[in-house]
Design a protein around this motif. Structure first.
Motif, PDB file in Angstrom:
ATOM      1  N   LEU A   1       0.352  -1.663   0.168  1.00  0.00           N
ATOM      2  CA  LEU A   1       0.112  -0.086   0.109  1.00  0.00           C
ATOM      3  C   LEU A   1       1.131   0.886   0.167  1.00  0.00           C
ATOM      4  CD1 LEU A   1      -2.830  -1.078   2.047  1.00  0.00           C
ATOM      5  CD2 LEU A   1      -2.611  -0.461  -0.252  1.00  0.00           C
ATOM      6  N   ILE A   2       1.907   1.250   0.714  1.00  0.00           N
ATOM      7  CA  ILE A   2       3.132   2.267   0.850  1.00  0.00           C
ATOM      8  C   ILE A   2       3.300   2.618  -1.159  1.00  0.00           C
ATOM      9  CG2 ILE A   2       5.429   3.081   1.114  1.00  0.00           C
ATOM     10  CD1 ILE A   2       4.806   1.869   4.094  1.00  0.00           C
ATOM     11  N   VAL A   3       3.792   1.449  -1.697  1.00  0.00           N
ATOM     12  CA  VAL A   3       3.759   1.359  -2.949  1.00  0.00           C
ATOM     13  C   VAL A   3       3.619   1.844  -4.049  1.00  0.00           C
ATOM     14  CG1 VAL A   3       4.991  -0.357  -5.294  1.00  0.00           C
ATOM     15  CG2 VAL A   3       5.773  -0.117  -2.801  1.00  0.00           C
ATOM     16  N   ARG A   4       2.334   1.324  -3.196  1.00  0.00           N
ATOM     17  CA  ARG A   4       0.167   2.113  -4.507  1.00  0.00           C
ATOM     18  C   ARG A   4       0.442   3.580  -4.033  1.00  0.00           C
ATOM     19  NH1 ARG A   4      -4.832   1.679  -1.261  1.00  0.00           N
ATOM     20  NH2 ARG A   4      -3.637   3.269  -0.048  1.00  0.00           N
TER      21      ARG A   4
ATOM     22  N   ALA B   1      11.239   8.122  -3.040  1.00  0.00           N
ATOM     23  CA  ALA B   1      10.597   8.413  -4.274  1.00  0.00           C
ATOM     24  C   ALA B   1      10.547   6.660  -4.928  1.00  0.00           C
ATOM     25  CB  ALA B   1      11.865   8.940  -4.626  1.00  0.00           C
ATOM     26  N   LEU B   2      10.334   6.411  -5.362  1.00  0.00           N
ATOM     27  CA  LEU B   2      10.328   5.387  -6.418  1.00  0.00           C
ATOM     28  C   LEU B   2      11.687   5.449  -6.705  1.00  0.00           C
ATOM     29  CD1 LEU B   2       6.359   5.134  -7.812  1.00  0.00           C
ATOM     30  CD2 LEU B   2       7.643   3.476  -6.088  1.00  0.00           C
ATOM     31  N   THR B   3      12.239   3.915  -6.975  1.00  0.00           N
ATOM     32  CA  THR B   3      13.311   3.907  -7.953  1.00  0.00           C
ATOM     33  C   THR B   3      13.550   2.749  -8.862  1.00  0.00           C
ATOM     34  OG1 THR B   3      13.385   1.832  -6.429  1.00  0.00           O
ATOM     35  CG2 THR B   3      14.910   3.295  -5.481  1.00  0.00           C
ATOM     36  N   PRO B   4      13.717   2.864 -10.562  1.00  0.00           N
ATOM     37  CA  PRO B   4      13.344   2.414 -11.377  1.00  0.00           C
ATOM     38  C   PRO B   4      13.103   0.683 -10.651  1.00  0.00           C
ATOM     39  CG  PRO B   4      15.304   2.899 -11.757  1.00  0.00           C
ATOM     40  CD  PRO B   4      15.144   3.645 -10.210  1.00  0.00           C
ATOM     41  N   LYS B   5      13.567   0.243  -9.373  1.00  0.00           N
ATOM     42  CA  LYS B   5      13.394  -1.180  -8.733  1.00  0.00           C
ATOM     43  C   LYS B   5      11.719  -1.090  -8.426  1.00  0.00           C
ATOM     44  CE  LYS B   5      14.476  -4.760  -6.122  1.00  0.00           C
ATOM     45  NZ  LYS B   5      15.394  -5.246  -5.004  1.00  0.00           N
ATOM     46  N   GLY B   6      11.761  -0.108  -8.216  1.00  0.00           N
ATOM     47  CA  GLY B   6       9.436   0.112  -7.264  1.00  0.00           C
ATOM     48  C   GLY B   6       9.045   0.410  -8.735  1.00  0.00           C
ATOM     49  N   GLU B   7       9.628   1.362  -9.744  1.00  0.00           N
ATOM     50  CA  GLU B   7       8.639   1.758 -10.712  1.00  0.00           C
ATOM     51  C   GLU B   7       7.942   0.197 -11.468  1.00  0.00           C
ATOM     52  OE1 GLU B   7      10.486   4.190 -12.801  1.00  0.00           O
ATOM     53  OE2 GLU B   7       9.318   5.921 -11.477  1.00  0.00           O
ATOM     54  N   ALA B   8       9.155  -0.611 -11.603  1.00  0.00           N
ATOM     55  CA  ALA B   8       9.311  -1.791 -11.882  1.00  0.00           C
ATOM     56  C   ALA B   8       7.972  -2.819 -11.421  1.00  0.00           C
ATOM     57  CB  ALA B   8      10.519  -2.544 -11.729  1.00  0.00           C
ATOM     58  N   LEU B   9       6.887  -1.932 -10.204  1.00  0.00           N
ATOM     59  CA  LEU B   9       6.038  -2.628  -9.707  1.00  0.00           C
ATOM     60  C   LEU B   9       4.744  -2.570 -10.482  1.00  0.00           C
ATOM     61  CD1 LEU B   9       7.428  -3.406  -5.760  1.00  0.00           C
ATOM     62  CD2 LEU B   9       6.749  -4.816  -7.095  1.00  0.00           C
TER      63      LEU B   9
ATOM     64  N   PHE C   1       3.552   5.052  -6.099  1.00  0.00           N
ATOM     65  CA  PHE C   1       2.500   6.477  -7.562  1.00  0.00           C
ATOM     66  C   PHE C   1       1.391   6.358  -8.007  1.00  0.00           C
ATOM     67  CE2 PHE C   1       3.931   1.268  -8.193  1.00  0.00           C
ATOM     68  CZ  PHE C   1       4.486   1.532  -9.315  1.00  0.00           C
ATOM     69  N   ASP C   2       0.626   7.227  -6.441  1.00  0.00           N
ATOM     70  CA  ASP C   2      -0.673   8.019  -6.922  1.00  0.00           C
ATOM     71  C   ASP C   2       0.673   9.718  -5.829  1.00  0.00           C
ATOM     72  OD1 ASP C   2      -2.229   6.166  -7.204  1.00  0.00           O
ATOM     73  OD2 ASP C   2      -2.816   6.043  -5.552  1.00  0.00           O
ATOM     74  N   GLY C   3       1.897   9.427  -5.982  1.00  0.00           N
ATOM     75  CA  GLY C   3       2.120  10.752  -5.623  1.00  0.00           C
ATOM     76  C   GLY C   3       2.709  10.680  -4.325  1.00  0.00           C
ATOM     77  N   SER C   4       2.541  10.418  -3.455  1.00  0.00           N
ATOM     78  CA  SER C   4       3.021  10.265  -1.894  1.00  0.00           C
ATOM     79  C   SER C   4       4.436  10.568  -1.301  1.00  0.00           C
ATOM     80  CB  SER C   4       2.014   9.136  -0.836  1.00  0.00           C
ATOM     81  OG  SER C   4       1.111   9.881  -0.791  1.00  0.00           O
ATOM     82  N   ARG C   5       4.652  11.232  -1.419  1.00  0.00           N
ATOM     83  CA  ARG C   5       6.389  11.427  -0.947  1.00  0.00           C
ATOM     84  C   ARG C   5       6.948  11.801   0.146  1.00  0.00           C
ATOM     85  NH1 ARG C   5       9.204  12.535  -5.696  1.00  0.00           N
ATOM     86  NH2 ARG C   5      10.710  13.653  -4.502  1.00  0.00           N
ATOM     87  N   ARG C   6       5.441  11.684   1.221  1.00  0.00           N
ATOM     88  CA  ARG C   6       6.401  12.003   2.595  1.00  0.00           C
ATOM     89  C   ARG C   6       5.910  11.826   3.773  1.00  0.00           C
ATOM     90  NH1 ARG C   6       7.527  19.089   3.691  1.00  0.00           N
ATOM     91  NH2 ARG C   6       8.678  19.400   1.567  1.00  0.00           N
ATOM     92  N   PHE C   7       6.293  11.688   4.301  1.00  0.00           N
ATOM     93  CA  PHE C   7       6.048   9.995   5.864  1.00  0.00           C
ATOM     94  C   PHE C   7       4.317  10.786   6.029  1.00  0.00           C
ATOM     95  CE2 PHE C   7       4.933   9.271  10.081  1.00  0.00           C
ATOM     96  CZ  PHE C   7       6.038   7.589  10.492  1.00  0.00           C
TER      97      PHE C   7
ATOM     98  N   VAL D   1       2.059  -4.709 -11.396  1.00  0.00           N
ATOM     99  CA  VAL D   1       2.105  -5.578 -10.249  1.00  0.00           C
ATOM    100  C   VAL D   1       0.418  -5.141  -9.540  1.00  0.00           C
ATOM    101  CG1 VAL D   1       2.232  -6.689  -7.679  1.00  0.00           C
ATOM    102  CG2 VAL D   1       4.699  -6.313 -10.275  1.00  0.00           C
ATOM    103  N   VAL D   2       0.942  -3.928  -9.004  1.00  0.00           N
ATOM    104  CA  VAL D   2       0.099  -2.826  -8.404  1.00  0.00           C
ATOM    105  C   VAL D   2      -1.497  -3.240  -9.214  1.00  0.00           C
ATOM    106  CG1 VAL D   2      -0.425  -0.770  -7.498  1.00  0.00           C
ATOM    107  CG2 VAL D   2       1.803  -1.837  -6.929  1.00  0.00           C
ATOM    108  N   VAL D   3      -0.394  -2.803 -10.833  1.00  0.00           N
ATOM    109  CA  VAL D   3      -2.191  -2.689 -11.811  1.00  0.00           C
ATOM    110  C   VAL D   3      -2.960  -3.867 -11.512  1.00  0.00           C
ATOM    111  CG1 VAL D   3      -2.791  -2.908 -13.746  1.00  0.00           C
ATOM    112  CG2 VAL D   3      -1.358  -0.850 -13.041  1.00  0.00           C
ATOM    113  N   ALA D   4      -1.812  -4.903 -11.450  1.00  0.00           N
ATOM    114  CA  ALA D   4      -3.206  -6.314 -11.664  1.00  0.00           C
ATOM    115  C   ALA D   4      -3.343  -6.881 -10.520  1.00  0.00           C
ATOM    116  CB  ALA D   4      -2.052  -7.139 -11.705  1.00  0.00           C
TER     117      ALA D   4
END
Length: 150
Positions: free
Chosen positions: A28-31, A82-90, A34-40, A93-96
């Motif tokens: 859910l943090i990764v989701r 910030a999402l890294t390339p590894k994070g963006e590759a998820l 993707f939706d633009g959250s960046r701060r704690f 998975v989140v869309v699925a």
């Protein structure tokens, strides 16, 4: 308290992935990223998760290379995630998971959020698994082969 089973040395890619992103808070943090959250505080407000749990999950995602702790975009002393390339590759998975949830957990006409293409403001097409030659592949069309060590 029971010790958590680790899968980081498993020969199964699914097990290793679950080990890295296996609890609901992390996904859910990764989701939210993707939706633009960046701060704690943004993550905490969105998820309603306890600060100690959020802190632990953010540290784990940074340590795993899914998120990076970066200077705040407004120049303040705060840090952002910030999402890294590894994070963006998820993203697939989140869309699925989103599409699976839309299909199986909402009644027809029930209100829910929807992911749309920003350019055309249209819902995304359902994800499909395809073979190297472009055919749609179902579970019965696949088998698992072990990749030998070089």
């Amino acid at each position: 308290m029971a010790t958590r089973t680790r899968f980081d040395d498993s020969d199964c890619p699914v097990a290793r992935s679950v080990d890295a992103i296996g609890d609901w808070w992390s996904l859910l943090i990764v989701r939210d990223a993707f939706d633009g959250s960046r701060r704690f505080g943004e993550f905490q407000r969105s998820l309603g998760v306890a600060k100690n749990i959020l802190t632990a999950r953010l540290r784990s995602l940074v340590a795993g290379g899914v998120l990076a702790s970066v200077p705040a975009s407004d120049g303040s002393a705060y840090r952002e995630y910030a999402l890294t390339p590894k994070g963006e590759a998820l993203f697939p998975v989140v869309v699925a998971l989103r599409q699976w949830g839309e299909q199986h957990f909402f009644s027809p006409g029930e209100e829910h959020s929807e992911l749309v293409d920003r350019r055309h403001e249209q819902p995304l097409r359902p994800l499909e698994v395809r073979s190297a030659d472009g055919r749609t592949v179902r579970p019965g069309d696949t088998t698992v082969h072990k990749v030998p060590r070089p």
